[in-house]
Write a protein that holds these residues in place. Structure first.
Motif, PDB file in Angstrom:
ATOM      1  N   VAL A 191       0.797  -1.232   0.000  1.00  0.00           N
ATOM      2  CA  VAL A 191       0.000   0.000   0.000  1.00  0.00           C
ATOM      3  C   VAL A 191       0.827   1.278   0.000  1.00  0.00           C
ATOM      4  O   VAL A 191       0.275   2.375   0.028  1.00  0.00           O
ATOM      5  N   THR A 192       2.170   1.176  -0.016  1.00  0.00           N
ATOM      6  CA  THR A 192       3.006   2.385   0.005  1.00  0.00           C
ATOM      7  C   THR A 192       4.127   2.289  -1.018  1.00  0.00           C
ATOM      8  O   THR A 192       4.432   1.214  -1.543  1.00  0.00           O
ATOM      9  N   ASP A 196       6.614   7.843   0.911  1.00  0.00           N
ATOM     10  CA  ASP A 196       5.265   8.031   1.451  1.00  0.00           C
ATOM     11  C   ASP A 196       5.294   8.303   2.942  1.00  0.00           C
ATOM     12  O   ASP A 196       6.219   7.900   3.662  1.00  0.00           O
ATOM     13  N   VAL A 197       4.227   8.961   3.386  1.00  0.00           N
ATOM     14  CA  VAL A 197       4.030   9.236   4.809  1.00  0.00           C
ATOM     15  C   VAL A 197       3.080   8.198   5.394  1.00  0.00           C
ATOM     16  O   VAL A 197       2.009   7.937   4.827  1.00  0.00           O
ATOM     17  N   VAL A 198       3.459   7.611   6.525  1.00  0.00           N
ATOM     18  CA  VAL A 198       2.629   6.610   7.199  1.00  0.00           C
ATOM     19  C   VAL A 198       2.362   7.086   8.621  1.00  0.00           C
ATOM     20  O   VAL A 198       3.302   7.425   9.358  1.00  0.00           O
ATOM     21  N   ALA A 246      -0.885   5.596   4.388  1.00  0.00           N
ATOM     22  CA  ALA A 246      -1.359   4.434   5.148  1.00  0.00           C
ATOM     23  C   ALA A 246      -1.241   4.737   6.631  1.00  0.00           C
ATOM     24  O   ALA A 246      -0.626   5.731   7.040  1.00  0.00           O
ATOM     25  N   CYS A 247      -1.830   3.863   7.415  1.00  0.00           N
ATOM     26  CA  CYS A 247      -1.800   4.012   8.867  1.00  0.00           C
ATOM     27  C   CYS A 247      -1.517   2.639   9.470  1.00  0.00           C
ATOM     28  O   CYS A 247      -2.143   1.655   9.082  1.00  0.00           O
ATOM     29  N   PRO A 279      -5.482   3.095   3.787  1.00  0.00           N
ATOM     30  CA  PRO A 279      -5.466   1.718   4.300  1.00  0.00           C
ATOM     31  C   PRO A 279      -5.004   1.673   5.754  1.00  0.00           C
ATOM     32  O   PRO A 279      -4.073   2.380   6.153  1.00  0.00           O
ATOM     33  N   LEU A 280      -5.659   0.811   6.526  1.00  0.00           N
ATOM     34  CA  LEU A 280      -5.260   0.583   7.914  1.00  0.00           C
ATOM     35  C   LEU A 280      -4.568  -0.771   8.010  1.00  0.00           C
ATOM     36  O   LEU A 280      -5.171  -1.799   7.698  1.00  0.00           O
TER      37      LEU A 280
END
Length: 490
Positions: A191-192, A196-198, A246-247, A279-280
């Motif tokens: 998903v990344t 990217d920032v998560v 994403a998280c 997305p979690l």
């Protein structure tokens, strides 16, 4: 009249014991006489003593420990306050710090260092027997790669087990992995992209930050309540502009704080991230280590769209050496399966079949009941020890599950320097800066109690408290200013 007399008796007995606690005659952690002992000593009925103890429990003065009896409860320490927001994502640079930590503690794992239970806590004999049976029944098991998705018999058992917490999926929805770390790795890569920032909790597990650094991801630390979990208000603000890709969260007993989100908060979390198409990745590796009667439901239980990638592992639960985990990737299933094929192709089939038989036989449920009782007792002893031995002003969490505690020492104590001193005496722990991309939490530390409690454990905790007090006394005139600390100082 008899009823009035009995209520007077148990109230008087409760007041007497409360007075002894207040005066220090009974101290935090002291074991009380059994119900029958008090009945015989006082010449009252068993129901009178039971009501007195219930009254003391309601007042928060005593607590029951499974199969151990009643103990004087420690005075509740106010937990560390929630963290402040981090307004900008941080490039993660924890590998150097982590390497220094591993070098420092290598071969000196005594104490409170690693988040894993001791070897004697696992069902070693039973697993060896099941593995031998698996190899006998399938003699070619070691000569085959096995499928990328994993053995169907294990995936089916995982799906059946998840029904207990509201999981609604089948064997085809499950991807077997080589432990929880590979599951997180696959989820993040699905998903990344680099840069990217998560969004993550703050503090968060240093192994996750290590993955971020290896993938070129940036961490956005979200303020987190040490008891109730991540701030949904702050997370909402963070994801509104589309910058968060994403998280990654641990709603059930997060590492290192042990926080537990409520079902209502988990529902709001899933809805919030789904609305913003974020997305979690849910790490539920400690969800089975609950206290009490009911397992907390993961956020995945409230997922209606497949936006939650659910990660779990049997490494912490059954056998670290088996290295079997799994991911339920929802709508990202095809991406995860392709990445698994590229990454490690398959997970050793003999380990999968052994675990499947362990789950099917009911051995897992029996084993986890014992593990939960053990963890509950060890955490109670840790809380008692912190109250007895650590400097005034120390604050810590009281998780409702797991076997780790997040401790805030008074300003002026540097947990990294404390570790350098304590390892020379065979006492280790994880210092606070490891749990932040910003090198924050200098006067924090994580204590794990995976070893069954004994006199040596008690002595190590006492000595660690003494070393913290010595550092505080030596530096009392000029405490450091921990400007990078994301927690409000109390």
């Amino acid at each position: 009249m008899k009823s009035d007399r009995r209520s007077t008796l148990y109230a008087a007995l409760a007041d007497e014991i409360a007075g002894m606690i207040s005066a220090g005659t009974l101290r935090s952690g002291d074991k009380l006489p059994s119900l029958r002992e008090l009945r015989d000593r006082r010449g009252v009925s068993l129901s009178t003593v039971t009501e007195a103890f219930r009254m003391l429990e309601d007042r928060g003065l005593i607590e029951a420990r499974p199969q151990s009896g009643f103990f004087v409860r420690q005075k509740l320490s106010e937990p560390p306050p929630r963290s402040r927001p981090s307004t900008t994502p941080a490039a993660v640079t924890v590998n150097r710090r982590l390497w220094d930590y591993l070098q420092l503690t290598r071969g000196r794992q005594q104490g409170f260092c690693y988040a894993v239970m001791a070897p004697q806590c696992f069902p070693n004999v039973q697993l060896q027997k099941l593995m031998n049976e698996a190899l006998r029944d399938s003699p070619t098991l070691l000569s085959k790669y096995g499928g990328t998705r994993g053995l169907e018999v294990l995936r089916r058992q995982i799906a059946r087990h998840a029904m207990e917490w509201g999981g609604r999926f089948n064997a085809d929805d499950v991807q077997i992995t080589a432990g929880g770390i590979e599951a997180l790795n696959l989820a993040l890569r699905a998903v990344t992209q680099p840069g990217d920032v998560v969004a993550v909790e703050s503090p968060t597990y240093f192994g996750l930050l290590q993955l971020f650094e290896s993938m070129g991801l940036k961490a956005l630390e979200i303020p987190t309540d040490p008891e109730q979990g991540v701030s949904l208000t702050a997370l909402d603000l963070a994801v509104r502009d589309g910058a968060v890709a994403a998280c990654v969260l641990m709603p059930n007993f997060s590492n290192p704080t042990g926080s537990l989100m409520s079902d209502e908060a988990k529902q709001r979390l899933v809805k919030l991230l789904d609305e913003h198409s974020v997305p979690l990745i849910e790490d539920d590796i400690y969800g089975e280590f609950y206290q009490g009667r009911e397992r907390p439901r993961p956020a995945k239980a409230f997922d209606e769209t497949g936006n939650v990638l659910y990660v779990a592992s049997y490494t912490k639960l059954v056998a670290p050496g088996m290295r079997v985990g799994h991911i339920i990737p929802g709508r990202y299933r095809s991406q995860v399966e392709i990445l698994k094929y590229i990454n490690t192709f398959s997970t050793p089939a003999v380990m999968q079949l052994t675990l499947a038989r362990f789950l099917e036989s009911g051995g897992h449920d029996h084993h986890m009941r014992r593990m939960r009782r053990l963890c509950t007792d060890q955490m109670a002893r840790l809380n008692d020890g912190l109250a007895r031995y650590f400097p005034e002003g120390t604050r810590w969490t009281r998780p409702k599950g797991g076997y780790m505690c997040w401790v805030k020492l008074p300003a002026g104590v540097d947990s990294t320097r404390l570790l350098e001193t304590s390892v020379e005496e065979g006492i280790s722990f994880a210092p606070g800066p490891l749990f932040s991309a910003r090198n924050a939490y200098r006067n924090y530390l994580r204590l794990c109690v995976g070893e069954p409690w004994c006199e040596a454990t008690e002595a190590k905790l006492k000595r660690l408290g003494e070393l913290a007090r010595q550092q505080l006394d030596n530096g009392a005139k000029a405490p450091f200013a921990d400007t990078g600390n994301l927690f409000e100082l109390g």
